[in-house]
Structure formats: C-alpha cells, structure tokens
Design a protein around this motif. Structure first.
Motif, PDB file in Angstrom:
ATOM      1  N   ALA A  67      10.142  80.573   8.709  1.00 36.07           N
ATOM      2  CA  ALA A  67       9.361  80.684   9.954  1.00 36.07           C
ATOM      3  C   ALA A  67       7.891  80.957   9.638  1.00 36.07           C
ATOM      4  O   ALA A  67       6.988  80.432  10.298  1.00 36.07           O
ATOM      5  N   LEU A  68       7.668  81.786   8.602  1.00 41.39           N
ATOM      6  CA  LEU A  68       6.280  82.102   8.218  1.00 41.39           C
ATOM      7  C   LEU A  68       5.561  80.842   7.709  1.00 41.39           C
ATOM      8  O   LEU A  68       4.397  80.600   8.052  1.00 41.39           O
ATOM      9  N   ALA A  69       6.296  80.047   6.912  1.00 43.56           N
ATOM     10  CA  ALA A  69       5.701  78.808   6.402  1.00 43.56           C
ATOM     11  C   ALA A  69       5.410  77.843   7.552  1.00 43.56           C
ATOM     12  O   ALA A  69       4.342  77.223   7.609  1.00 43.56           O
ATOM     13  N   LEU A  70       6.348  77.757   8.498  1.00 46.11           N
ATOM     14  CA  LEU A  70       6.138  76.885   9.670  1.00 46.11           C
ATOM     15  C   LEU A  70       4.963  77.374  10.511  1.00 46.11           C
ATOM     16  O   LEU A  70       4.175  76.588  11.024  1.00 46.11           O
ATOM     17  N   LEU A  71       4.881  78.701  10.614  1.00 46.20           N
ATOM     18  CA  LEU A  71       3.779  79.303  11.374  1.00 46.20           C
ATOM     19  C   LEU A  71       2.442  78.944  10.733  1.00 46.20           C
ATOM     20  O   LEU A  71       1.468  78.614  11.425  1.00 46.20           O
ATOM     21  N   PHE A  72       2.417  78.975   9.419  1.00 47.78           N
ATOM     22  CA  PHE A  72       1.191  78.608   8.715  1.00 47.78           C
ATOM     23  C   PHE A  72       0.819  77.152   9.013  1.00 47.78           C
ATOM     24  O   PHE A  72      -0.330  76.843   9.351  1.00 47.78           O
ATOM     25  N   VAL A  73       1.802  76.261   8.922  1.00 49.45           N
ATOM     26  CA  VAL A  73       1.536  74.828   9.177  1.00 49.45           C
ATOM     27  C   VAL A  73       1.068  74.628  10.623  1.00 49.45           C
ATOM     28  O   VAL A  73       0.082  73.924  10.885  1.00 49.45           O
ATOM     29  N   ALA A  74       1.758  75.308  11.560  1.00 51.14           N
ATOM     30  CA  ALA A  74       1.406  75.139  12.983  1.00 51.14           C
ATOM     31  C   ALA A  74       0.011  75.682  13.281  1.00 51.14           C
ATOM     32  O   ALA A  74      -0.760  75.055  14.015  1.00 51.14           O
ATOM     33  N   THR A  75      -0.326  76.849  12.715  1.00 44.95           N
ATOM     34  CA  THR A  75      -1.658  77.423  12.984  1.00 44.95           C
ATOM     35  C   THR A  75      -2.741  76.568  12.331  1.00 44.95           C
ATOM     36  O   THR A  75      -3.819  76.400  12.887  1.00 44.95           O
ATOM     37  N   SER A  76      -2.423  76.027  11.168  1.00 42.34           N
ATOM     38  CA  SER A  76      -3.402  75.179  10.483  1.00 42.34           C
ATOM     39  C   SER A  76      -3.676  73.912  11.313  1.00 42.34           C
ATOM     40  O   SER A  76      -4.832  73.516  11.511  1.00 42.34           O
ATOM     41  N   LEU A  77      -2.615  73.333  11.850  1.00 42.95           N
ATOM     42  CA  LEU A  77      -2.758  72.127  12.673  1.00 42.95           C
ATOM     43  C   LEU A  77      -3.482  72.459  13.981  1.00 42.95           C
ATOM     44  O   LEU A  77      -4.370  71.719  14.425  1.00 42.95           O
ATOM     45  N   SER A  78      -3.116  73.600  14.546  1.00 46.55           N
ATOM     46  CA  SER A  78      -3.748  74.009  15.802  1.00 46.55           C
ATOM     47  C   SER A  78      -5.247  74.271  15.585  1.00 46.55           C
ATOM     48  O   SER A  78      -6.076  73.872  16.416  1.00 46.55           O
ATOM     49  N   ALA A  79      -5.593  74.925  14.466  1.00 48.43           N
ATOM     50  CA  ALA A  79      -7.010  75.202  14.174  1.00 48.43           C
ATOM     51  C   ALA A  79      -7.781  73.887  14.017  1.00 48.43           C
ATOM     52  O   ALA A  79      -8.912  73.763  14.499  1.00 48.43           O
ATOM     53  N   ALA A  80      -7.131  72.894  13.380  1.00 53.94           N
ATOM     54  CA  ALA A  80      -7.794  71.594  13.193  1.00 53.94           C
ATOM     55  C   ALA A  80      -8.034  70.925  14.545  1.00 53.94           C
ATOM     56  O   ALA A  80      -9.109  70.363  14.787  1.00 53.94           O
ATOM     57  N   VAL A  81      -7.052  71.009  15.438  1.00 60.96           N
ATOM     58  CA  VAL A  81      -7.199  70.403  16.772  1.00 60.96           C
ATOM     59  C   VAL A  81      -8.267  71.144  17.579  1.00 60.96           C
ATOM     60  O   VAL A  81      -9.095  70.531  18.265  1.00 60.96           O
ATOM     61  N   LEU A  82      -8.263  72.490  17.451  1.00 60.00           N
ATOM     62  CA  LEU A  82      -9.230  73.300  18.201  1.00 60.00           C
ATOM     63  C   LEU A  82     -10.671  73.094  17.720  1.00 60.00           C
ATOM     64  O   LEU A  82     -11.614  73.501  18.384  1.00 60.00           O
ATOM     65  N   ALA A  83     -10.837  72.470  16.578  1.00 58.35           N
ATOM     66  CA  ALA A  83     -12.191  72.228  16.067  1.00 58.35           C
ATOM     67  C   ALA A  83     -12.869  71.070  16.800  1.00 58.35           C
ATOM     68  O   ALA A  83     -14.072  70.871  16.668  1.00 58.35           O
ATOM     69  N   VAL A 169      -0.819  82.815   5.074  1.00 60.50           N
ATOM     70  CA  VAL A 169      -0.694  82.448   3.646  1.00 60.50           C
ATOM     71  C   VAL A 169      -0.594  83.727   2.815  1.00 60.50           C
ATOM     72  O   VAL A 169       0.228  83.838   1.896  1.00 60.50           O
ATOM     73  N   GLY A 170      -1.440  84.705   3.177  1.00 59.92           N
ATOM     74  CA  GLY A 170      -1.428  85.989   2.469  1.00 59.92           C
ATOM     75  C   GLY A 170      -0.088  86.693   2.618  1.00 59.92           C
ATOM     76  O   GLY A 170       0.472  87.230   1.656  1.00 59.92           O
ATOM     77  N   ALA A 171       0.446  86.656   3.846  1.00 64.39           N
ATOM     78  CA  ALA A 171       1.740  87.317   4.108  1.00 64.39           C
ATOM     79  C   ALA A 171       2.852  86.635   3.320  1.00 64.39           C
ATOM     80  O   ALA A 171       3.739  87.307   2.776  1.00 64.39           O
ATOM     81  N   LEU A 172       2.774  85.325   3.231  1.00 66.88           N
ATOM     82  CA  LEU A 172       3.775  84.555   2.478  1.00 66.88           C
ATOM     83  C   LEU A 172       3.714  84.919   0.991  1.00 66.88           C
ATOM     84  O   LEU A 172       4.743  85.127   0.339  1.00 66.88           O
ATOM     85  N   TRP A 173       2.493  85.023   0.496  1.00 62.59           N
ATOM     86  CA  TRP A 173       2.314  85.378  -0.919  1.00 62.59           C
ATOM     87  C   TRP A 173       2.945  86.751  -1.215  1.00 62.59           C
ATOM     88  O   TRP A 173       3.704  86.898  -2.174  1.00 62.59           O
ATOM     89  N   LEU A 174       2.650  87.739  -0.356  1.00 57.57           N
ATOM     90  CA  LEU A 174       3.140  89.087  -0.634  1.00 57.57           C
ATOM     91  C   LEU A 174       4.666  89.155  -0.513  1.00 57.57           C
ATOM     92  O   LEU A 174       5.312  89.875  -1.282  1.00 57.57           O
ATOM     93  N   ARG A 175       5.217  88.399   0.415  1.00 62.54           N
ATOM     94  CA  ARG A 175       6.678  88.411   0.585  1.00 62.54           C
ATOM     95  C   ARG A 175       7.373  87.811  -0.635  1.00 62.54           C
ATOM     96  O   ARG A 175       8.486  88.193  -0.967  1.00 62.54           O
ATOM     97  N   LEU A 176       6.693  86.851  -1.291  1.00 63.17           N
ATOM     98  CA  LEU A 176       7.287  86.211  -2.477  1.00 63.17           C
ATOM     99  C   LEU A 176       7.010  87.010  -3.747  1.00 63.17           C
ATOM    100  O   LEU A 176       7.644  86.798  -4.770  1.00 63.17           O
ATOM    101  N   HIS A 177       6.050  87.937  -3.660  1.00 62.14           N
ATOM    102  CA  HIS A 177       5.645  88.693  -4.856  1.00 62.14           C
ATOM    103  C   HIS A 177       6.226  90.107  -4.887  1.00 62.14           C
ATOM    104  O   HIS A 177       6.712  90.576  -5.913  1.00 62.14           O
ATOM    105  N   GLU A 178       6.202  90.789  -3.767  1.00 65.08           N
ATOM    106  CA  GLU A 178       6.533  92.220  -3.737  1.00 65.08           C
ATOM    107  C   GLU A 178       8.045  92.456  -3.651  1.00 65.08           C
ATOM    108  O   GLU A 178       8.722  91.828  -2.835  1.00 65.08           O
ATOM    109  N   VAL A 179       8.527  93.370  -4.489  1.00 68.82           N
ATOM    110  CA  VAL A 179       9.946  93.747  -4.405  1.00 68.82           C
ATOM    111  C   VAL A 179      10.066  94.817  -3.318  1.00 68.82           C
ATOM    112  O   VAL A 179       9.659  95.962  -3.518  1.00 68.82           O
ATOM    113  N   ASN A 180      10.529  94.408  -2.173  1.00 70.26           N
ATOM    114  CA  ASN A 180      10.613  95.327  -1.045  1.00 70.26           C
ATOM    115  C   ASN A 180      11.656  94.807  -0.070  1.00 70.26           C
ATOM    116  O   ASN A 180      11.593  93.655   0.357  1.00 70.26           O
TER     117      ASN A 180
END
Lengths: 211, 168
Positions: A67-83, A169-180
């Motif tokens: 869901a986080l990855a999809l959210l990233f793709v959707a926000t990226s696409l939305s930001a491009a459209v909003l430009a 993207v930052g949240a995705l990175w930390l979720r894949l890196h941090e043992v938690n």
C-alpha cells in the motif's frame, strides 16, 4: 483594448518554437524511476532488515509495504498532474491518493488489530521521523525543482502531495531497513507525522510553486 | 496552439486574440469596472504565454485557458479583498473621535506640511501628490510607478505616523 492588441503583438513576436512539457505519466515515471534508484542505492548502503524475507510472509506487513508503494506511485502521478494548469484534464488521477490513503489507513488499522499480544515498543521514538524526513529531502527537492518548471494552478495541493510522495519513499526505506515489529511505534513515529508533512507541503507549495 | 508552439507568430497572435474574446465576457461577469477587466485580461494573456509549454495541442484548449483565467481571477479577487480588509478601519479606532465634529477637522495640508516633510521621502511624496495636488491613489500609482495598493498602504502608514506626531 488598444493595450491588449499591443500586448498580443509583442507576445506573438516573442513566440519562438517551444518544446511542449512531457505528459504527466512520463513525468511521474521519471520521478518514480529516480526514487526507486535512490531507494535501492540507499538500502544497499544502509542494509536491508535481516528478517525481511520472513516478515514478507506476514500478510499485514506485506500489505502495508504494498500500500505504501502504491501510495508513492499515486502521489507521484497526482503531483505530476497537479503541475499542469488544467490538471492535464485528468482530475480523477489528481485525487487518486485520497482512495489510497484510505486503503493505507485501513491496512494499518487491521495490522494494529492483528498485533496481539502487542510487540514491544523500541527504545527510540522521534529518531524515526527525523530519519524519514532527512531521507526524503532529496526526492522532495528534485520533485519541487521539476514542478517549478510547469504552471500549477493548485499550488497548495501540489506542494502537499509532492512532499507526501517524497515522505512515502522515506517511510518505505525505513520499513525495509529498521528491525521493528511494533505497529504502534510505526503508526506514531512513521506515519502520523505524514499529517504534519502534508501541512508543510501546503505551505511550501505556496512559497515554491506560485507563479 | 500547435502551430504557435512550432513558432508560427501569426497563428499565435490569432489564438491570443480568440482567447481574449473568449475570456473578456467571463471576466466582465465577475468584475465591476472595465479597466479591471482589461488589467486582468492582460495578466491572463501573459500567464497563457508563460505557461504555453504546458499545453500540448492534443487536449481541448478551452479548459486549459479557463483554468489559467480562473487562477488569475482568484488571485486578483484575493488581493482585492485583502486590500479592502487592510484598509478597513476598526470601529474602536474611531470611537474616540465620534463626539467630535468629524466633518470639519480645521486642518489643511499646508498646516501640517512641516510634519509631512519629515516622513520617509516616498510617503511624503505620496501625501503631497494626493492632498496638495489632488491626485487619486490610482493616478499617484501611475505617476510614480507603484501599484495602487502599495500607494494606499504607504499613505495609510503615513497617516498613522502623522496622527501619532500630531496627537503629542
């Protein structure tokens, strides 16, 4: 009326051949590819969490990442459209992140309900928010820099969505890196700050994307 | 627009003329004065020119042009109302003066000209043009190359300073 005719004449004289802006899909694809590369290089340098293969077997962890990855793709696409001034006449794409935020929140709710007995909270807290924010600075900078070349008529929303995209993207990175394993910690220090980030993006949009 | 993106100046001039014809009634419905419509229309045409690279010629032109027009109109109205609010006088500011005769102050520009000259040069010049030579804020703005709202703000600040000085 005469001044308008004069203005039109002078603008027409100034009309040199111009390359049209890329399609939002192409723009978003560029940002997504750059972010994916940044994520891969960062994970290569910082390291993946050692139990990632095992964690990916867990339904809610996998759903959260997807869901986080999809959210990233959707926000990226939305930001491009909003430009684009007219949202490139793709209004539905611009509001796509709303549905994905709802889906993401639902997945987090179910992950929290499934966390029985609750995993122990890690000793650290706000350090995660800071790490995600610092990690997001570069994608945020390049997204804003790129968006400034266009002409957003929804600069508040554009700023907010662009910053949320970088933060995801930052949240995705930390979720894949941090043992938690504590979903409460993840909710409080990884995802809840997204609300504040959205507000900062709202303000930044006015400062950086107004034309 | 496709032709104009390729550098065809004639096609571009025709497009801008058609856009002006299209947008003028849209603005006239929403604004009071013809001069305001003209000013904003010029601003919109400049914005269309500045943002023309965001139009690819593949999708309808009108929604794109209207989106820019609406954006500039909202900006204009926001600035207009902010300006009005800025110049609105709170009742508390004038209630001390209410018992007095407010229609005849007995004070002329000449009687306070010494105090006016002590103001920052721009503020002094604005007050002189408005109260000694009788220009309106709009005319002063054109004369000294400032925005009308900036002239009003400068005059407002000057009045505040003068009021403090004269109340001493």
């Amino acid at each position: 009326m005469e001044s308008i005719d004069n203005l039109i004449d002078s603008l027409a004289m100034d009309a040199a051949p111009l390359k049209p802006a890329p399609h939002p899909l192409q723009l978003s694809l560029g940002w997504t590819a750059a972010a994916a590369l940044y994520l891969v290089v960062s994970l290569w340098l910082s390291g993946l969490r050692p139990d990632l293969a095992q964690k990916l077997q867990e339904t809610w962890f996998f759903a959260e990442l997807a869901a986080l990855a999809l959210l990233f793709v959707a926000t990226s696409l939305s930001a491009a459209v909003l430009a684009f001034p007219d949202l490139h006449q793709m209004r539905r794409t611009a509001i796509a992140p709303v549905g994905l935020f709802a889906l993401f929140a639902a997945i987090l709710f179910f992950a929290w309900r499934a966390d029985v007995p609750p995993a122990p909270l890690p000793v650290h807290s706000f350090e995660c928010t800071i790490s995600i924010t610092l990690f997001s600075l570069l994608p945020a900078a390049w997204t804003f820099f790129s968006m400034r070349k266009f002409a957003s008529t929804h600069y508040h929303w554009a700023g907010s969505i662009a910053l949320l995209s970088a933060f995801s993207v930052g949240a995705l990175w930390l979720r894949l890196h941090e043992v938690n394993d504590s979903i409460v910690h993840v909710l409080l220090w990884h995802y809840l700050p997204m609300l504040g980030i959205g507000l900062i993006g709202w303000w930044l949009g006015r400062k950086l994307l107004k034309w | 627009m496709k032709l104009s993106l390729g550098g065809d100046q004639r096609a571009y001039a025709q497009l801008l003329q058609a856009s002006a014809r299209l947008l003028r009634p849209f603005l006239a419905k929403r604004l009071n004065s013809a001069s305001e419509v003209d000013d904003l229309l010029q601003e919109i045409l400049l914005s269309i020119h500045k943002a023309r690279h965001t139009y690819d010629g593949e999708r309808p032109y009108k929604p794109w042009a209207y989106a820019i027009a609406k954006f500039r109109l909202q900006d204009h109205l926001r600035a207009h109302y902010a300006d009005q609010l800025h110049h609105a006088i709170e009742l508390s500011e004038v209630e001390n003066d209410l018992p007095e005769n407010v229609t005849e102050s007995g004070m002329s520009y000449e009687s306070i000209s010494v105090e006016v000259e002590k103001l920052p040069p721009k503020q002094a010049a604005i007050l002189q043009l408005m109260h000694q030579e009788g220009y309106t804020a709009k005319e002063v703005a054109e004369k000294i190359g400032m925005k009308e709202s900036a002239v009003k703000v400068a005059a407002h600040r000057a009045y505040k300073i003068l009021r403090k000085v004269l109340e001493r």
